[in-house]
Design a protein around this motif. Structure first.
Motif, PDB file in Angstrom:
ATOM      1  N   ASN A 198       0.635  -1.264  -0.073  1.00 47.17           N
ATOM      2  CA  ASN A 198      -0.027   0.082  -0.006  1.00 47.17           C
ATOM      3  C   ASN A 198       0.811   1.160  -0.110  1.00 47.17           C
ATOM      4  OD1 ASN A 198      -2.280  -1.459   0.036  1.00 47.17           O
ATOM      5  ND2 ASN A 198      -2.550  -1.395   2.179  1.00 47.17           N
ATOM      6  N   LEU A 230       2.083   1.949  -3.231  1.00 45.29           N
ATOM      7  CA  LEU A 230       1.069   2.645  -4.220  1.00 45.29           C
ATOM      8  C   LEU A 230       1.186   4.096  -4.146  1.00 45.29           C
ATOM      9  CD1 LEU A 230      -1.270   1.951  -6.463  1.00 45.29           C
ATOM     10  CD2 LEU A 230      -2.523   1.463  -4.436  1.00 45.29           C
ATOM     11  N   LYS A 238       2.101   6.742  -7.190  1.00 43.27           N
ATOM     12  CA  LYS A 238       0.871   7.552  -7.606  1.00 43.27           C
ATOM     13  C   LYS A 238       1.281   9.065  -7.696  1.00 43.27           C
ATOM     14  CE  LYS A 238      -3.218   4.682  -6.900  1.00 43.27           C
ATOM     15  NZ  LYS A 238      -4.678   4.896  -6.215  1.00 43.27           N
ATOM     16  N   ASN A 263      -0.020  -4.866  -3.045  1.00 43.88           N
ATOM     17  CA  ASN A 263      -0.702  -4.157  -3.889  1.00 43.88           C
ATOM     18  C   ASN A 263       0.121  -4.850  -5.420  1.00 43.88           C
ATOM     19  OD1 ASN A 263      -2.671  -2.027  -4.813  1.00 43.88           O
ATOM     20  ND2 ASN A 263      -2.407  -1.674  -2.658  1.00 43.88           N
ATOM     21  N   PHE A 318       0.868  -3.519  -9.241  1.00 42.43           N
ATOM     22  CA  PHE A 318       0.818  -2.165  -9.975  1.00 42.43           C
ATOM     23  C   PHE A 318       0.633  -2.499 -11.479  1.00 42.43           C
ATOM     24  CE2 PHE A 318       4.054  -1.369  -6.502  1.00 42.43           C
ATOM     25  CZ  PHE A 318       3.160  -0.986  -5.525  1.00 42.43           C
ATOM     26  N   LEU A 359      -2.079  -0.099 -13.149  1.00 44.76           N
ATOM     27  CA  LEU A 359      -1.814   1.267 -13.051  1.00 44.76           C
ATOM     28  C   LEU A 359      -0.673   1.655 -13.999  1.00 44.76           C
ATOM     29  CD1 LEU A 359      -1.912   3.942 -11.598  1.00 44.76           C
ATOM     30  CD2 LEU A 359      -0.355   3.289  -9.915  1.00 44.76           C
TER      31      LEU A 359
END
Length: 319
Positions: free
Chosen positions: A10, A13, A17, A44, A46, A49
């Motif tokens: 997390n 992430l 971002k 998480n 990726f 994304l």
């Protein structure tokens, strides 16, 4: 300023971002893809994304298996956020400018493993700390450190949420400086350093002989996204979601026994004090007043000896 990013949870992430939000030139993202995510707290992925943002993505299980690939990239700054693996010096040194790591404590305090669990367990304030990544873990000079408070009611999840907010603030300050080529971290004061040791899933075993306060701290520290604290009821392993200390009810029982039960909680006698626990929902129906949680060693040894005696008698009869 070209960036290579390594992460997998997390906190990773949030960092990724923010890199995208600040229009940083990301050369490659290496995303942790373990064989099993069960023991990776806050895992998480990726890949989606990166595809959405047209960023090259490489999955890894052990990052040090990708040394040659990373060394072949022509990039300036390496970001490593949220992986428990020690990164090879070759990977660290492959960045033209330097490497940046992350840790959720007020470095130099709290270096080491399982920091969020320890912050909750010891009720210690934390921080989103970005520092120069070096061979020795968590020792590099600090770029940014945004602190946050930890209180007794906090759980691992609530502390993680505080951490993620602090990370966003720290990165909003750090990334513009990195883009401008600023590299001016402050060395840590090693005389103030403390260290946290590794915590493993089996360390979540509840010892009911401890005071209620210590058990409450353990349950909160081991709570989601961690694997959860646990106890036993006979042959069943019961995982505990949450807990609260009981100060008002005046009742005394034997250590480890269930004293009261409501729809979602059971009240347990501790070595000193009382605690309400909330087990995972499918366990709740198993808990009854008077049940003993955990094991009493001498009773269990006696049961095993008796079973062994009966087994020997049975074998003897057949012979």
């Amino acid at each position: 300023m070209k960036i290579v990013f390594i992460g997998g949870v997390n906190s990773s992430l949030i960092a990724l971002k923010k890199l995208i939000e600040h229009n940083v030139d990301i050369e490659m993202v290496f995303g942790y893809e373990p064989e099993s995510t069960e023991l990776v707290s806050g895992y998480n992925n990726f890949a989606t994304l990166c595809i959405k943002n047209n960023i090259k993505y490489t999955p890894f299980n052990k990052i040090n298996n990708h040394i040659n690939e990373i060394e072949s990239l022509n990039f300036d700054v390496l970001f490593v956020v949220g992986i428990s693996q020690l990164v090879s010096e070759k990977i660290i040194n492959s960045a033209n400018v330097g490497a940046i790591g992350f840790h959720p404590t007020q470095l130099p305090k709290g270096r080491g493993r399982a920091p969020i669990a320890w912050l909750v367990d010891e009720v210690q304030d934390g921080a989103a700390t970005f520092f120069v990544l070096e061979k020795e873990a968590d020792t590099g000079a600090i770029f940014e450190q945004v602190c946050f408070e930890v209180v007794e009611s906090d759980t691992a999840l609530s502390v993680e949420n505080k951490l993620l907010k602090a990370m966003a603030v720290a990165l909003d300050s750090l990334l513009p400086k990195i883009k401008q080529g600023e590299w001016n971290p402050t060395p840590q004061d090693n005389s103030l350093a403390t260290e946290y040791a590794i915590r493993k899933p089996d360390d979540g075993l509840i010892s009911w002989s401890l005071p209620a306060y210590k058990i409450d701290r353990l349950i909160k520290a081991a709570s989601e996204p961690h694997p959860l604290a646990f106890t036993f009821d006979g042959d069943s392993k019961i995982k505990v979601l949450s807990s609260r200390i009981e100060d008002a009810i005046k009742i005394t029982g034997m250590t480890g026994r269930i004293l009261k039960v409501n729809q979602s909680e059971a009240l347990i006698q501790c070595g000193s004090g009382l605690i309400w626990i909330t087990p995972e929902p499918h366990y709740m129906g198993q808990l009854k007043v008077g049940q003993l949680l955990g094991y009493r060693l001498e009773l269990e040894v006696f049961k095993l000896r008796e079973e062994l005696r009966q087994l020997k008698l049975s074998i003897g009869d057949k012979l």
